[in-house]
Scaffold this active site. Structure first.
Site, short mmCIF file in Angstrom:
data_model
loop_
_atom_site.label_atom_id
_atom_site.label_comp_id
_atom_site.label_asym_id
_atom_site.label_seq_id
_atom_site.Cartn_x
_atom_site.Cartn_y
_atom_site.Cartn_z
N GLY A 214 0.00 -1.16 -4.55
CA GLY A 214 0.41 -2.64 -4.30
C GLY A 214 -0.78 -3.41 -3.88
O GLY A 214 -1.97 -3.10 -3.56
N GLN B 8 -5.43 -10.34 -1.09
CA GLN B 8 -6.45 -9.09 -1.33
C GLN B 8 -7.50 -9.56 -2.54
O GLN B 8 -8.38 -8.92 -2.69
CB GLN B 8 -6.09 -7.83 -1.54
CG GLN B 8 -5.32 -7.29 -0.47
CD GLN B 8 -4.61 -5.87 -0.38
OE1 GLN B 8 -3.63 -5.85 -1.03
NE2 GLN B 8 -5.40 -5.13 -0.03
N CYS C 21 -5.15 1.26 2.30
CA CYS C 21 -4.99 -0.31 1.86
C CYS C 21 -6.49 -0.16 1.03
O CYS C 21 -7.44 0.02 1.55
CB CYS C 21 -4.91 -1.02 3.31
SG CYS C 21 -5.18 -2.72 2.72
N LEU C 22 -6.39 -1.04 0.18
CA LEU C 22 -7.59 -1.02 -0.61
C LEU C 22 -8.76 -2.30 -0.21
O LEU C 22 -9.63 -2.20 -0.37
CB LEU C 22 -7.22 -1.79 -2.06
CG LEU C 22 -6.42 -0.89 -3.06
CD1 LEU C 22 -5.81 -1.78 -4.05
CD2 LEU C 22 -7.21 0.23 -3.41
N HIS D 214 4.29 -2.98 3.64
CA HIS D 214 2.96 -3.07 3.80
C HIS D 214 2.34 -4.59 3.19
O HIS D 214 1.50 -5.20 3.64
CB HIS D 214 2.32 -1.96 3.12
CG HIS D 214 0.69 -1.90 3.11
ND1 HIS D 214 0.21 -1.09 3.89
CD2 HIS D 214 -0.07 -2.61 2.32
CE1 HIS D 214 -1.15 -1.29 3.87
NE2 HIS D 214 -1.50 -2.07 2.85
N GLU D 215 2.71 -4.72 1.58
CA GLU D 215 2.51 -5.67 1.07
C GLU D 215 3.15 -7.02 1.73
O GLU D 215 2.31 -7.95 1.97
CB GLU D 215 3.02 -5.71 -0.57
CG GLU D 215 2.33 -4.73 -1.10
CD GLU D 215 0.85 -4.62 -0.98
OE1 GLU D 215 -0.03 -5.54 -1.04
OE2 GLU D 215 0.24 -3.32 -0.80
N HIS E 286 0.83 -8.16 4.44
CA HIS E 286 -0.13 -8.88 4.08
C HIS E 286 -0.15 -10.41 3.74
O HIS E 286 -0.86 -11.34 4.12
CB HIS E 286 -0.82 -8.33 2.65
CG HIS E 286 -1.67 -7.11 2.61
ND1 HIS E 286 -2.85 -7.28 3.45
CD2 HIS E 286 -1.65 -6.00 2.31
CE1 HIS E 286 -3.58 -6.23 3.09
NE2 HIS E 286 -2.83 -5.28 2.52
ZN ZN Z 1 -3.06 -3.44 2.11
#
Ligand code: ZN
Length: 189
Positions: free
Chosen positions: A45, A50, A107-108, A149-150, A153
């Site tokens: 995701g 991000q 998480c990236l 999670h997304e 963000h």
């Molecule tokens: Zn993340």
């Protein structure tokens, strides 16, 4: 085009995304770039924040993960997760529900940092697709977790905000080092 991943310490990760009123060619290009960037990093995701854009836009694709199942319901009936991927969610509204379940998350924007996070097991989702149509689904398992999670963000919420106090305390040195490195890099650029 591969886009640089914004890391923890970059203030854009705390910004709420603006609503997308029109699906412009720029938005379509951004979606394409987000998928390319996400797949290159083996992520499932990616939120617009991000890649440095505070917008209500996220992309998801859970197909690469074999050991953590996802569930999907369309119009109240079980549906094929793989056939539903990849997913573009614009101006997303979610209603998480069901029992809280704990599961590992990364998480990236936080390289090498992982923790168990507790979230409701299911989520009802309504969003706009790239054609500008509203659509709805119910997700559970890995997909349900990834959507939550997304969407966090998109509202400037990060998974460290949902860690237990102990888990966050254990990770404090890594988090502070990452934040400092990101801020130093931002100052230079
Ligand atoms: Zn993340």
């Amino acid at each position: 085009m591969l886009l640089p991943i914004t890391k923890y310490g970059n203030p854009i990760l705390r910004k709420k995304g603006a609503r997308i009123e029109r699906i412009t060619p720029e938005i379509k290009q951004l979606v394409e770039d987000m998928f390319e960037t996400m797949h290159a990093a083996a992520g499932i995701g990616r939120a617009a924040q991000q890649v440095g854009q505070a917008l209500q836009l996220t992309v998801l694709d859970v197909r690469a993960v074999k050991d953590r199942p996802s569930t999907l319901e369309l119009d109240g009936k079980p549906a094929d997760v793989k056939a539903f991927m990849p997913l573009v969610l614009i101006n997303t509204e979610i209603k998480p529900f069901g029992n809280p379940v704990s599961g590992p998350e990364g998480c990236l924007s936080f390289p090498e940092i992982y923790s168990d996070i507790t979230r409701p097991e299911l989520v009802d989702v309504t969003a706009t697709n790239l054609k500008g149509e509203r659509f709805s689904f119910r997700a559970g398992g890995l997909l349900g977790r990834a959507v939550q999670h997304e969407v966090d963000h998109l509202n400037g919420i990060l998974f460290i905000d949902r860690m237990t106090t102990n888990a966050k305390a254990d990770l404090k040195p890594e988090l502070e080092a990452l934040q400092a490195a990101t801020r130093a890099a931002l100052k230079k650029s």
